[in-house]
Write an enzyme that holds these catalytic residues in place. Structure first.
Site, short mmCIF file in Angstrom:
data_model
loop_
_atom_site.label_atom_id
_atom_site.label_comp_id
_atom_site.label_asym_id
_atom_site.label_seq_id
_atom_site.Cartn_x
_atom_site.Cartn_y
_atom_site.Cartn_z
N GLY A 1 7.96 58.41 21.59
CA GLY A 1 8.39 58.15 20.21
C GLY A 1 7.29 57.45 19.44
N SER A 2 7.31 57.66 18.13
CA SER A 2 6.31 57.02 17.29
C SER A 2 6.91 56.75 15.92
CB SER A 2 5.07 57.91 17.16
OG SER A 2 4.06 57.27 16.41
N GLY A 3 6.63 55.57 15.39
CA GLY A 3 7.12 55.19 14.07
C GLY A 3 6.05 54.51 13.26
N GLY B 1 4.73 51.33 15.33
CA GLY B 1 4.18 51.44 16.67
C GLY B 1 4.56 52.73 17.38
N VAL C 1 5.76 54.39 21.25
CA VAL C 1 6.47 54.01 22.48
C VAL C 1 6.10 54.99 23.59
CG1 VAL C 1 8.69 53.54 23.54
CG2 VAL C 1 8.36 53.06 21.11
N LYS D 1 6.21 49.56 23.90
CA LYS D 1 5.99 49.76 22.48
C LYS D 1 4.67 49.11 22.10
CE LYS D 1 7.93 49.12 17.86
NZ LYS D 1 9.09 48.69 17.04
N ASP E 1 17.40 47.89 9.96
CA ASP E 1 16.82 49.24 10.09
C ASP E 1 17.66 50.07 11.05
OD1 ASP E 1 15.07 51.28 9.54
OD2 ASP E 1 13.55 50.64 10.98
#
Length: 620
Positions: free
Chosen positions: A313-315, A318, A320, A335, A441
């Site tokens: 995962g990426s946001g 950061g 993960v 993360k 969030d």
């Protein structure tokens, strides 16, 4: 004359010429990015009645000259970087009645005895500083106090007997200090108290049993290891049992005498031998449970040099990675924060602070944190988290083909369970954390699923501790410096520079419920002009709700579980229809536009739990 400049992006320092506005009655420059020292010239504003400078970056000492503002009724300097002693001159302002808030600064030294001169004061907040020494007994002279917050300091000594005079107190928080002695019995008669927080001190002796001490939701005493109780319901050592044990131990020691001493010496010798042997064994075979710190090199190796095949995962803040440390039995999630992104370091600190203060089965468990430098000398920050093998809720609502094919759709039971788990986590953050925490969030990608499809709330990078000042806020709001959250899930009031609150999380929760039921993202291209997900569902509720439900959660009529035509769902007798309808009601009530009309998460959690029990009875 009033001057309101709050909630902007003003930076720099306040000009000395501000003191020329001699007729100024109210001045609010809060929630900006102002820095430097508070100008002494403010003391020239001798007509000033209210002064708000909170939520900036002011530093240095509080000007003694503020004592010249003899008409000041309200002073808020909270959430800055002010340091030094609290000037005694502030306490000569007997005019201060509405409130004095100096919280969340770096103030030090002792609290002046002159604080008792503020005899008209209603609200005092000096929490989260570095104040030391004893609590002044003169505070008992402030008989009009309704809210007193002194938590998060270095205060010591006993709770003053003079506090017995504070008969109108509503909130009293002395937690996270070094206060010792017994809990005064006079608190039993304080009928107006809505909050008495004495947690994490060095209090000792029996806990009073009368009055407000009957109400667990009002009194907080955890973290005082020497307290005892007269009832098992307090979950404390029983005072009588403790004394009895001590007497019994004393008698045994007298009887055993030298024999016991000899046995003790022999035991100690054996313990030393075993300890030495254990050290030798651990040197040869290090235990994974002992690994609590990880270096940059450890993380590189565990993630296969941050390989894209390990990326899960990426946001914005950061990325993960799935990882496995040497000698560790289980995989973890790491993360890694993108420190080149705006506010990423603050996001790391926010997550560490929020997760350090929380522990709940439906929150993602943090194993440890890593803050170091990479070989190039750049800062590196990461969180090592419990790995969630079933990914995020988003990946189940909108599955993409992988090497195993498409995931099977979530059934109604799974969606109800996930809804209950999220509600449980939010109820804990809002109702059982002190201070309350707003996640800020909440969205499907931040809801992670374990191997049993249990939901865990993750990503606390935008989380906010809700430190209240005015008791009218009920510890549920704080300043907002712009929208926090993700488009589609942000509460409407945040778009108008509203206050951060638990109600904002409730709104996001409602949107997630509606999304789980309809299979529609709140950002779907169909939602244009005035149409949004809430209105989309509300328009067909209750009689045509089947038109918008995700087909995968409505079993076919062949299964005999529910009639696929829900035209008469209001009068439905089928249990599954009832569960769906009640869950729709929860989603709609939580996503109402007006914050005050939304239910609390405590109410929501109770309601969703009932839905889960009803559904479980159908499949028992």
């Amino acid at each position: 004359m009033s001057l309101y400049l709050e909630t902007n992006l003003f930076s720099g320092s306040l000009p000395d010429t501000l003191g020329n506005l001699s007729r100024l009655f109210e001045l609010s420059i809060s929630q900006n990015k102002l820095s430097g020292r508070i100008p002494v010239s403010i003391s020239n504003l001798n007509q000033l009645n209210e002064l708000y400078l909170q939520d900036n970056d002011f530093n240095g000492p509080i000007p003694e000259a503020l004592g010249n503002c003899k008409k000041l009724e309200m002073l808020n300097l909270s959430c800055n970087r002010l340091d030094g002693d609290i000037p005694k001159q502030l306490f000569t302002l007997s005019s201060i009645s509405e409130g004095l808030d100096l919280s969340h600064n770096q103030l030090s030294g002792q609290i002046p005895l002159e604080i008792g001169d503020l005899i008209n004061l209603g609200l005092l907040n000096i929490s989260n500083n570095q104040l030391s020494g004893r609590i002044p007994s003169t505070l008992g002279q402030c008989v009009h106090l309704e809210s007193l917050h002194m938590e998060g300091n270095l205060l010591e000594g006993k709770i003053p007997e003079s506090f017995s005079e504070l008969r109108g107190i509503i909130e009293l928080d002395l937690s996270r200090n070094n206060i010792s002695g017994a809990i005064p019995k006079f608190f039993e008669s304080f009928s107006s108290l809505d909050l008495l927080n004495l947690s994490f001190n060095n209090l000792e002796g029996p806990v009073p049993t009368g009055g407000i001490f009957h109400n667990k939701s009002v009194v907080y005493i955890k973290g005082n290891k020497k307290l005892c109780g007269s009832s098992p319901l307090l979950k404390l050592p029983l005072c009588d049992a403790k004394a009895s044990r001590e007497n019994h131990t004393s008698k045994i020691l007298k009887i055993l005498g030298l024999s016991a001493v000899s046995l003790l010496l022999l035991s100690c010798l054996m313990a030393i031998v075993l300890k030495q042997r254990k050290k030798v064994e651990q040197a040869a075979h290090p235990s994974c449970k002992e690994l609590k710190k990880f270096s940059y090199a450890d993380i590189v190796k565990a993630t296969n040099s941050f390989s894209t095949s390990n990326l899960i995962g990426s946001g914005k803040s950061g990325s993960v990675y799935k990882a496995r440390f040497e000698l560790e039995e289980h995989s973890v999630a790491i993360k890694v924060f993108k420190l080149d992104q705006l506010d990423a370091p603050n996001s790391f600190l926010a997550e560490c602070e929020a997760l350090r203060n929380t522990r709940h089965r439906n929150l993602v468990k943090v194993i440890t944190a890593c803050s170091t430098f990479d070989p190039s000398g750049h800062q590196f920050k990461a969180l090592i988290l419990e790995y969630m093998p079933n990914g995020s809720l988003e990946s189940w609502l909108y599955p993409k083909p992988d090497k195993y094919g498409l995931k099977s759709p979530l059934n109604l039971g799974s969606r109800i369970m996930i809804a209950m788990d999220i509600a449980s986590a939010l109820d804990y953050l809002h109702s059982h954390c002190l201070p309350p925490i707003a996640h800020c969030d909440l969205k499907p990608s931040n809801v992670l699923l374990d191997d049993a499809m249990g939901a865990h709330l993750a990503d606390f990078g935008l989380a906010k501790f809700l430190h209240s000042f005015s008791h009218s806020c009920h510890q549920s709001s704080t300043s907002l410096l712009g929208p926090r959250g993700s488009i589609g899930y942000i509460a409407p009031e945040y778009g108008f520079a509203g206050k951060l609150s638990t109600e904002g999380d409730v709104y996001s929760y409602g949107i997630i419920i509606l999304e789980m039921l309809t299979g529609k993202r709140p950002t779907d291209e169909m939602f244009t002009d005035d149409l949004n997900l809430h209105k989309y569902v509300e328009k067909v509720f209750p009689h045509k709700i089947a038109e918008v439900l995700d087909p995968s959660i409505v079993p076919s009529s062949e299964d005999g579980d529910v009639d696929n035509n829900l035209d008469h769902v209001n009068n439905a007798t089928n249990g599954m229809e009832s569960c769906i309808m009640h869950l729709v009601e929860v989603g709609l009530s939580c996503s109402i536009e007006t914050p005050k009309d939304r239910p609390t998460m405590q109410v929501v959690y109770a309601g969703v739990t009932t839905i889960k029990e009803t559904y479980g009875a159908l499949h028992g």
